[in-house]
Design an enzyme around this catalytic site. Structure first.
Site, mmCIF file in Angstrom:
data_model
loop_
_atom_site.group_PDB
_atom_site.id
_atom_site.type_symbol
_atom_site.label_atom_id
_atom_site.label_comp_id
_atom_site.label_asym_id
_atom_site.label_seq_id
_atom_site.Cartn_x
_atom_site.Cartn_y
_atom_site.Cartn_z
ATOM 1 N N HIS A 1 5.958 -11.633 2.610
ATOM 2 C CA HIS A 1 4.622 -11.114 2.887
ATOM 3 C C HIS A 1 3.932 -12.015 3.904
ATOM 4 C CE1 HIS A 1 0.979 -8.812 2.137
ATOM 5 N NE2 HIS A 1 0.327 -9.958 2.041
ATOM 6 N N ASP B 1 9.066 -7.577 0.810
ATOM 7 C CA ASP B 1 7.683 -8.004 0.595
ATOM 8 C C ASP B 1 7.367 -7.987 -0.900
ATOM 9 O OD1 ASP B 1 4.898 -8.272 0.442
ATOM 10 O OD2 ASP B 1 4.572 -7.191 2.314
#
Length: 363
Positions: free
Chosen positions: A322, A291
């Site tokens: 993400h 992420d």
């Protein structure tokens, strides 16, 4: 696909492992998108699903005369409603903290419609075209307005299970609500996609400009509509000239003209996990090790919470970016399939527990 489930051992955890283990979507396939998390993120922010879902907006007035908006997704198949086999679950979708309703969130709503849910998007004061009728906006982890929306949904669909999903930084609001309300949350289960667990650290560390600038411009565009009324409460020139999300957050909620406060005091009241020990609803957190918005897992994930609490479940995957979790096929996100499968498994487990204990089903 090398996903790991971190949780405290329990009967529910075993059932969840079995249910997700049977899911073909977790096996996935290897292709190029998962290796470019920043491009995933840009695509997630900019691309809307096709066809775009039809939305029926409902404005909910709060005790201080403020307004929040509830957008009921009805999709291209007609209005959503209760199915013949009992009340359909109501699925509350919470966008990120900037109020940006991404293509991924809309795609999740459409997929939920296909699964038989009734999806509704929660829009904070002044976000996504919701009128701002007070000089007060909703701080990062203040669940008061969400509490009012949940109470309303409970009254409107008294017999339907109520579920909630948050996306990205919007998870700060959902986690704060679950902790503050405890066993009175009225939710049967919740899920967080790419959640932000430590709000202050997240603002202070900063984010990739590729992610921060679109959200910052989105927020400024919405706030500029109310510059005249906000001028009585905050320094509007400083607000609209903010060069980071932290500067905007601090100007909006800490440097107020009537009741200024410190950055430290603000986060004492708004950290998402400040009341995590009080959470009494199963929460699945879907996170990716790559992420780009959150710092590395060892620093940003509260691993001890997942080991000690029977209500928190962490599904950690090596790749996914993400809120991306892409797979081959148009508009497909395997993360959406996982959270919907999780809700199905939760309902199955609760029904089995009721039969085992001989409990009457709630009316």
């Amino acid at each position: 696909g090398r996903c790991r489930l971190l949780c405290k051992p329990s009967a529910l955890a075993q059932h969840l492992v079995r249910s997700l283990g049977r899911s073909a979507v977790l096996r996935g396939g290897h292709w190029l998108w998962p290796r470019w998390p920043r491009l995933q993120m840009l695509r997630q922010l900019l691309k809307l699903p096709e066809p775009e879902p039809a939305v029926a907006r409902e404005l909910l007035q709060l005790p201080d005369t403020g307004l929040v908006a509830l957008d009921w997704l009805v999709g291209p198949w007609g209005a959503a409603g209760d199915g013949g086999g009992g009340p359909s679950p109501v699925l509350l979708l919470i966008p990120n903290a900037a109020g940006k309703v991404t293509g991924g969130l809309l795609q999740l709503g459409l997929r939920a419609l296909e699964w038989g849910f009734i999806p509704v998007i929660f829009n904070r004061r002044g976000h996504n075209g919701c009128p701002l009728t007070t000089r007060r906006l909703q701080p990062f982890g203040d669940p008061g307005d969400l509490q009012e929306a949940v109470t309303y949904l409970r009254c409107r669909h008294p017999a339907a299970p109520l579920l909630a999903i948050s996306e990205g930084s919007g998870s700060g609001l959902l986690l704060a609500y679950l902790g503050e309300s405890g066993s009175s949350s009225h939710l049967a289960a919740a899920a967080c996609i790419s959640p932000i667990f430590r709000g202050r650290d997240w603002f202070e560390a900063g984010m990739p400009r590729l992610y921060e600038w679109p959200l910052l411009l989105h927020l400024k565009r919405g706030l500029s509509r109310y510059a005249g009324s906000l001028a009585e409460a905050v320094d509007v020139d400083r607000l609209l000239g903010s060069r980071s999300l932290r500067e905007l957050e601090e100007t909006l909620f800490c440097r107020t003209k009537s009741c200024p406060t410190s950055w430290e005091a603000y986060w004492e009241r708004n950290e998402p996990l400040r009341d995590a020990d009080e959470v009494a609803v199963p929460v699945l957190c879907l996170c990716s090790a790559d992420d780009p918005v959150r710092s590395p897992p060892a620093r940003s994930l509260p691993l001890e919470l997942f080991r000690s609490s029977p209500y928190f479940f962490l599904l950690l995957t090596p790749r996914g970016g993400h809120c991306g979790f892409p797979r081959q096929g148009p508009g497909r996100c395997w993360g959406h399939e996982v959270v919907l499968e999780y809700f199905r498994a939760m309902a199955e487990f609760l029904r089995a527990e009721e039969r085992r204990k001989g409990l009457p089903r709630p009316r």
